[in-house]
Design a protein around this motif. Structure first.
Motif, PDB file in Angstrom:
ATOM      1  N   GLU A   1     -10.986  36.918  15.857  1.00 43.34           N
ATOM      2  CA  GLU A   1     -10.230  36.321  16.960  1.00 43.34           C
ATOM      3  C   GLU A   1     -10.714  34.935  17.355  1.00 43.34           C
ATOM      4  O   GLU A   1      -9.952  34.175  17.957  1.00 43.34           O
ATOM      5  CB  GLU A   1     -10.285  37.236  18.176  1.00 43.34           C
ATOM      6  N   SER A   2     -11.962  34.575  17.044  1.00 42.72           N
ATOM      7  CA  SER A   2     -12.496  33.337  17.617  1.00 42.72           C
ATOM      8  C   SER A   2     -13.187  32.384  16.649  1.00 42.72           C
ATOM      9  O   SER A   2     -13.273  31.188  16.929  1.00 42.72           O
ATOM     10  CB  SER A   2     -13.496  33.689  18.735  1.00 42.72           C
TER      11      SER A   2
ATOM     12  N   PRO B   1     -14.040  29.656  14.012  1.00 45.57           N
ATOM     13  CA  PRO B   1     -13.248  28.579  13.390  1.00 45.57           C
ATOM     14  C   PRO B   1     -12.932  28.843  11.911  1.00 45.57           C
ATOM     15  O   PRO B   1     -11.864  28.461  11.428  1.00 45.57           O
ATOM     16  CB  PRO B   1     -14.157  27.353  13.553  1.00 45.57           C
TER      17      PRO B   1
ATOM     18  N   ASP C   1      -3.811  27.752  18.097  1.00 46.33           N
ATOM     19  CA  ASP C   1      -4.680  28.775  17.513  1.00 46.33           C
ATOM     20  C   ASP C   1      -4.236  30.120  18.065  1.00 46.33           C
ATOM     21  O   ASP C   1      -4.398  30.401  19.243  1.00 46.33           O
ATOM     22  CB  ASP C   1      -6.140  28.489  17.878  1.00 46.33           C
ATOM     23  N   SER C   2      -3.675  30.953  17.216  1.00 44.20           N
ATOM     24  CA  SER C   2      -3.068  32.207  17.668  1.00 44.20           C
ATOM     25  C   SER C   2      -3.867  33.414  17.194  1.00 44.20           C
ATOM     26  O   SER C   2      -4.060  33.593  15.988  1.00 44.20           O
ATOM     27  CB  SER C   2      -1.633  32.310  17.135  1.00 44.20           C
TER      28      SER C   2
ATOM     29  N   SER D   1      -4.618  29.696   5.753  1.00 43.73           N
ATOM     30  CA  SER D   1      -5.948  29.685   6.337  1.00 43.73           C
ATOM     31  C   SER D   1      -6.313  28.264   6.760  1.00 43.73           C
ATOM     32  O   SER D   1      -6.110  27.307   6.007  1.00 43.73           O
ATOM     33  CB  SER D   1      -6.966  30.200   5.317  1.00 43.73           C
ATOM     34  N   GLY D   2      -6.852  28.109   7.956  1.00 43.57           N
ATOM     35  CA  GLY D   2      -7.281  26.788   8.420  1.00 43.57           C
ATOM     36  C   GLY D   2      -8.335  26.187   7.515  1.00 43.57           C
ATOM     37  O   GLY D   2      -8.355  24.966   7.290  1.00 43.57           O
TER      38      GLY D   2
ATOM     39  N   ILE E   1      -2.935  29.438  10.509  1.00 45.74           N
ATOM     40  CA  ILE E   1      -1.881  28.592  11.082  1.00 45.74           C
ATOM     41  C   ILE E   1      -0.565  28.843  10.358  1.00 45.74           C
ATOM     42  O   ILE E   1      -0.541  29.360   9.235  1.00 45.74           O
ATOM     43  CB  ILE E   1      -2.249  27.096  10.988  1.00 45.74           C
TER      44      ILE E   1
ATOM     45  N   ARG F   1      -4.159  35.298  13.322  1.00 46.28           N
ATOM     46  CA  ARG F   1      -5.459  35.645  12.742  1.00 46.28           C
ATOM     47  C   ARG F   1      -5.476  37.111  12.296  1.00 46.28           C
ATOM     48  O   ARG F   1      -5.969  37.456  11.213  1.00 46.28           O
ATOM     49  CB  ARG F   1      -6.566  35.402  13.760  1.00 46.28           C
TER      50      ARG F   1
ATOM     51  N   ARG G   1      -9.552  30.825  11.247  1.00 47.43           N
ATOM     52  CA  ARG G   1      -8.314  30.386  11.879  1.00 47.43           C
ATOM     53  C   ARG G   1      -7.148  30.483  10.893  1.00 47.43           C
ATOM     54  O   ARG G   1      -7.284  30.184   9.709  1.00 47.43           O
ATOM     55  CB  ARG G   1      -8.464  28.946  12.361  1.00 47.43           C
TER      56      ARG G   1
END
Length: 330
Positions: A161-162, A164, A239-240, A214-215, A169, A244, A167
């Motif tokens: 969830e958090s 980086p 950022d959702s 993927s970010g 998108i 994720r 992430r």
């Protein structure tokens, strides 16, 4: 002072008085298959036939079995399946490799998710097997009960969830913001095709499939001098947590030394604390998973869990517990 043994010193402790396996809560947040959906695959996928082999491997037959096995472990999932279906000899070869056997027995849901999301070409057998044998989240070091699909990385739910690195998108948002052609982006990025289901909460059902990226992969594509920095592009995109969760699934931990398989256990005391005082900190406590050894250490720090342990006389007497834990998170 109570005469009840401390949890860490109790012989043959019955941890169910203070811990539980969440059945439904996490399954409503990440990629999940219907119960029993993979039973047929477990009896056939990457498994040799009982009959004798009647066809060869061509030039591959000349290779020593050890070298051939090493090559098979470097295959991505899709290529491994293609090779497995090529001939009886290929199927026999795949079926003789222990890593394939473990993945069939313990990682079918992840294999299914990787195929359904379109990531089977981007995930090697060796990487997925390494994740199966990894106990801890690669980001925070806590017990990791999940797999981040784009990188086949062991992780915990809090980091999904958090963190980086995890992430996710929207492909279309990236295309619009980067002003790149969709065909170019698809060649440069592993595109994730989401699976319909409930994610991040049970309140909404997502029935249509979405294209995601993927970010981490989005930061890797080459750019010309005049192009905008990929980090700046990502900074403009939301950022959702829902996106994720569409790129993660449950993955048990397999201890190669002991043969022990663990999905992770949760703390009933943390649920009691959250119900008494709902806060972000208590909610995070409730969401955390532990190995059995890790939970024994956690008992020293959780007041509510130690109270459950004491009142149950070390797991020997039934005690009242939260309805949420009694129902397994359902």
């Amino acid at each position: 002072m109570s005469s009840t043994k401390s949890p860490a010193k109790a012989s043959n402790p019955k941890l169910s008085c203070a811990s539980h396996h969440i059945i439904g809560d996490f399954d409503a947040k990440v990629v999940t298959a219907e119960p029993g959906q993979h039973d047929h695959a477990r009896s056939s996928l990457f498994k040799s036939f009982d009959e004798s082999v009647s066809s060869g491997l061509g030039r591959l037959q000349r290779l020593p079995l050890e070298l051939l096995s090493s090559i098979c472990l470097l295959l991505d999932l899709q290529s491994a399946l293609n090779f497995n279906q090529a001939s009886r000899s290929a199927r026999e070869t795949i079926g003789s490799i222990p890593q394939y056997h473990r993945l069939r027995e313990h990682s079918l849901e992840c294999i299914w998710a990787l195929f359904r999301t379109g990531l089977s070409h981007h995930t090697s057998i060796s990487d997925l097997h390494a994740a199966l044998l990894t106990e801890l989240c690669v980001i925070c070091g806590s017990f990791g009960g999940f797999l981040f699909l784009p990188s086949a990385t062991r992780c915990c739910f809090a980091c999904i969830e958090s963190a980086p690195d995890f992430r996710i998108i929207s492909f279309h948002s990236l295309q619009k913001e980067s002003r790149r052609l969709a065909t170019w982006l698809k060649r440069s990025h592993p595109v994730i095709h989401s699976i319909p289901g409930s994610y991040s909460s049970r309140e909404k059902e997502y029935t249509s499939r979405r294209k995601l990226v993927s970010g981490h992969h989005a930061l890797q594509f080459p750019r010309a001098d005049h192009d905008e920095d990929p980090r700046a592009i990502l900074g403009k995109l939301p950022d959702s947590p829902v996106l994720r969760c569409m790129a993660a699934c449950r993955l048990p931990y397999f201890n190669l030394a002991t043969g022990d398989l663990q999905l992770g256990i949760s703390c009933k005391g943390s649920q009691i604390a959250m119900e008494a005082n709902f806060s972000d900190a208590n909610f995070s406590r409730r969401e955390r998973l532990y190995s059995r050894d890790g939970f024994m250490r956690h008992l020293w720090d959780c007041v509510e869990a130690k109270e459950l342990w004491a009142s149950s006389e070390g797991g020997m007497v039934e005690v009242t517990e939260p309805e949420f834990t009694r129902r397994g998170g359902l």
